[in-house]
Enzyme design. Structure first.
Site, PDB file in Angstrom:
ATOM      1  N   GLU A 678       1.098   1.525   1.530  1.00 18.73           N
ATOM      2  CA  GLU A 678      -0.138   1.533   0.463  1.00 18.73           C
ATOM      3  C   GLU A 678      -1.416   1.693   1.210  1.00 18.73           C
ATOM      4  O   GLU A 678      -2.135   2.426   0.867  1.00 18.73           O
ATOM      5  CB  GLU A 678       0.026   0.464  -0.360  1.00 18.73           C
ATOM      6  N   ASP A 743       5.220   6.592   4.120  1.00 24.69           N
ATOM      7  CA  ASP A 743       6.334   6.020   4.671  1.00 24.69           C
ATOM      8  C   ASP A 743       6.318   6.015   6.220  1.00 24.69           C
ATOM      9  O   ASP A 743       6.231   4.782   6.831  1.00 24.69           O
ATOM     10  CB  ASP A 743       7.650   6.650   4.214  1.00 24.69           C
TER      11      ASP A 743
END
Length: 842
Positions: A678, A743
């Site tokens: 995030e 990721d």
């Protein structure tokens, strides 16, 4: 006299002289002590005493040296013995229940016959499906869905149990009871829906059915715009026109009006517990239920006669046939509920023919409008936010009027009347000269073409379109007959999809969707403030420091862009667990002010809550953005809100299996990588456009932007190469680029943060059963386990249409780009998990 004479007198004492006239009168003395006490005997040193004092210090020194040597020998022997004992002593092992649970989970999930350097996903998750069989209610199953199901189970048990609490908590219980009371729902029938239809200026069944055979279509009038306004303010639903209030992309502290194609096409909770995913765009445009990101509850029906004929049709015709049959049956139920048998002049066969013609007409207009909506649903994030013009309502009207007239239709005022009608329920008065409206180019095109289509469509057909759009989202929340109709058609449309969700979990999910904060109040632990939250704050701080360090090492950013990046990292806000005010007395009642719930009116309960939320949203238009929560604390997900430079980590993400795993290496490998994901979203291919204040500005230098774009091609190529044999297709590396960068960045940040954490706090104990593994290996093991799951062919097809890569690739792709992973697992150069080329941005 001189005793022991020497030069210059007695070397051992002063000279003693007696006078010649001295007369000895001293009585006999018995010993030397008496003489000394009497003062007559002067001490004289002897040669023996002198020798003894001279060598005494040397003897002591020798003895000390001998003693020190002896102690040194003992120390050496003890050290050798300690080292030998330590080599053979078992390592310190964590024996807490959290460690035992994590060890058991990892051991049961792994397939140790696989080589971690060849296929790490199989090594970590090869047996996960055996230990976690996929329930019939799901087409795919993973840790996220497993956790969400357990959350709904906890919510269900709480809502169905006894206990007191603030008024909103009791209202949540009443809402659950109303949802579960299927007996009352069946008794009420379709009357609750028909009552709502009346408030929307809609008939109990479409006028197009023409059950009297003498209806004059040419004289029929229908104010579609007024009905669309009422649908928005009373149901919160977009039909034909999409409207919302968003924060200004260029100034996140204020709200702006936004218009375009329909956004909220189903304001009610879904009857299918589909997993929510990130919404990077303004929103997914939703039309008929072919959009895989949000299952529509409007596709469910079954009819043996027609299904027999459908087997001979193509898939496209088969789907259309299912839809038409479903809508026909739905319409017929409302005709019968309204007394159609008594008022119709048609035979049953003639009535059925009219109803099927009605369904066919709806399918035609729906297909035309859906095509208009779909034209701007494929826009990329950069296209959507790169240029958002603003218009006055008169400018929009002038533009759409020109398009309508060019299509040989008559234009009519739409947009000002629509906005006035929506804001009529609020305390806000619009200023149409200064309150400009944000409309993207694609949305403006839709608004113009939709106006032209509506202008040429007969009113009775527009009524039919609006009627079905409203009916299909409300009716599923009524009788068992309607629900069965929906489910049978859903199964026919998707024969390999999951079984229906149990009613109790569906109702728990519905209450959670509409009263999530009340549910969170009930399950929130006050100790969270002092126990878990400080740990998460520390982890976030370490993650941000790690990203700052990684940014400092990159060569493709210039110094000014690096400085701006540091500032954005520092100012990135976080919402952890649940709102700070949640447990304060009176705050929950204030949050749900205006909400009314009755145990006998399930549909009305949902509508009332929706109306309260709409009114509050409209009233906030003139206020400043308070950067509130983007989701409920009970949602198993995490979010980065670009326009607020804020990440949100709900309460249930701070629990097992994502956190509280016993060892820091496991926590950082799981939750840490999620947080890093995030955080990285603020600097990926899309988030880079928003600065530290959440404003859309070009805060990267041109040279940095070009360098970044060039580097992303490596990721596109890498993920494009991922092949899914079950589908004989490849992943779309461009579509998934932003998530893949997140990721990879999240993994690198979490690993760097773990190393710094262990440096400060010292080595951690071993995991039972994994004593042979280092903390670094456990970190990567935990990361891989995060993405364990089982998928059907149908769910893989959905994953390919999503902006996230499939689960297996999320575990594999980032690790292939990690040199730390290759070192930790000693993977040979050129092996699948240690390729010659790596993609790295941060």
């Amino acid at each position: 006299m001189n005793a022991w004479p020497g030069e210059g007198g007695d070397v051992m004492g002063p000279t003693v002289t007696r006078t010649g006239s001295a007369k000895t009168t001293t009585p006999p003395l018995k010993n030397g002590n008496d003489l000394r006490e009497s003062g007559y005997l002067i001490a004289v040193g002897s040669r023996t005493a002198r020798f003894r004092r001279k060598h005494q210090s040397k003897m002591l020194l020798i003895m000390l040296l001998v003693l020190l040597l002896l102690l040194l020998c003992i120390a050496i022997v003890m050290t050798v013995l300690y080292i030998k004992q330590k080599r053979h002593r078992p390592p310190r092992v964590c024996e807490t229940k959290e460690c035992l649970r994590s060890a058991a989970n990892l051991a049961l999930s792994m397939d140790t016959s696989a080589d971690p350097c060849d296929d790490f996903y199989k090594y970590v998750c090869g047996n996960w499906a055996v230990d976690h069989p996929r329930p019939d209610a799901y087409r795919s199953y993973d840790w996220f869905r497993d956790k969400q199901t357990k959350v709904y189970t906890v919510v269900r048990d709480f809502l169905s149990g006894n206990g007191s609490g603030p008024r909103p908590v009791q209202q949540a219980k009443d809402m659950y009871a109303a949802c579960m009371d299927t007996e009352t729902l069946d008794k009420l029938g379709l009357k609750p829906v028909i009552k709502v239809l009346e408030t929307l200026n809609l008939p109990p069944y479409p006028t197009f059915v023409n059950i009297t055979e003498d209806f004059d279509y040419s004289s029929y009038s229908f104010d579609w715009l007024e009905t669309v306004i009422q649908v928005k303010v009373k149901l919160g639903m977009d039909v034909l026109i999409g409207f919302d209030i968003f924060t200004d992309p260029r100034n996140s502290s204020v709200y702006r009006l936004v218009m375009g194609s329909p956004e909220t096409t189903n304001p009610f909770p879904s009857v299918h517990n589909e997993r929510k995913r990130h919404a990077g765009k303004k929103s997914q445009r939703l039309g008929i239920p072919t959009n895989p990101n949000k299952p529509d509850d409007s596709i469910l029906f079954n009819n043996e006669h027609y299904f027999e004929s459908m087997e001979k049709s193509s898939d496209e015709n088969k789907h259309a046939h299912i839809y038409k049959i479903f809508y026909a049956e739905l319409i017929k139920l409302f005709v019968l509920e309204s007394g159609g048998n008594d008022i119709t002049k048609l035979s049953e066969t003639e009535l059925d023919q009219n109803i099927f013609l009605t369904a066919d007409e709806y399918w035609s207009i729906n297909s035309d409008l859906y095509q208009l909506e779909s034209d701007n649903s494929t826009m990329s994030d950069e296209e959507l936010f790169s240029n958002i013009p603003e218009f006055t309502v008169d400018e929009i009207q002038a533009h759409t009027d020109a398009v309508v007239e060019s299509n040989n239709a008559t234009a009519s005022p739409i947009w000002k009347r629509y906005l006035e009608g929506v804001f009529n329920i609020s305390n806000v008065e619009l200023d149409f000269k200064n309150d400009k409206i944000l409309v993207s180019d694609a949305d403006l095109k839709y608004m113009a073409l939709m106006s032209a289509l509506v202008a040429k469509t007969p009113p009775v057909v527009l009524e039919l379109y609006v009627w079905i759009k409203v009916m299909e989202v409300m009716s599923v929340h009524t009788t068992s007959e309607i629900r069965s109709l929906f489910q049978r058609s859903y199964d026919a449309m998707h024969p390999h999809r999951a079984a229906p969700t149990p009613r109790s979990l569906m109702c728990a999910s519905a209450v959670n969707d509409l009263m999530g904060m009340a549910v969170s109040y009930a399950i929130a632990d006050p100790s969270f403030y002092n126990v878990t939250k400080p740990k998460i704050k520390t982890m976030l701080h370490e993650m941000k420091n790690a990203l700052s360090h990684l940014v400092g090492q990159v060569k493709w950013m210039d110094d000014d862009t690096k400085l701006a990046t540091y500032q954005k990292i520092i100012q990135m806000k976080s919402l952890i667990g649940f709102p700070d005010w949640l447990l304060d007395e009176g705050k929950l009642e204030q949050y749900y002010e205006g909400v009314e719930v009755n145990v006998d009116t399930h549909l009305d309960n949902m509508i009332n809550i929706i109306q309260v939320k709409i009114k509050k949203a409209l009233n906030r238009f003139r206020g400043g953005n308070n950067f509130t929560w983007a989701t409920d604390p009970t949602e198993v997900n995490a979010y980065h809100t670009f326009q607020e430079n804020t990440i949100t980590i709900p309460l249930v993400m701070l629990q097992y299996p994502f956190f509280d795993l016993g060892l820091d290496s496991l926590n950082y490998g799981s939750l840490g990588t999620v947080l890093g994901h995030e955080i990285t979203h603020g600097f990926d291919n899309f988030g880079r456009q928003f600065d530290k204040n959440g404003n859309m500005l070009a805060w990267w230098s041109n040279s940095t932007v070009h360098a970044f774009i060039n580097m992303t091609q490596c990721f596109v190529d890498q993920y494009n190469d991922y092949y899914i044999p079950e589908l004989d297709e490849h992943v779309d590396g461009k579509k998934t680029l932003g998530e893949n960068i997140a990721d990879n960045g999240g993994l690198r940040e979490a690993f760097a943060a773990l190393k710094e954490h262990l440096r400060k706090h010292g080595p951690e104990p071993k995991l039972p059963g994994f004593e042979h593994m280092s903390s670094e290996q456990l970190f990567f093991l935990s990361y891989g386990n995060l993405w364990c799951g089982v998928s059907t062919k149908e769910s893989l097809e959905d994953e390919l249409s999503d902006e996230h890569s499939p689960q297996a690739l999320r575990a594999r792709g980032a690790l292939q780009n990690s040199a730390d992973f290759a070192r930790a697992w000693r993977c040979r150069r050129g092996s699948p998990m240690n390729p010659a080329t790596r993609c790295v941005i941060f």
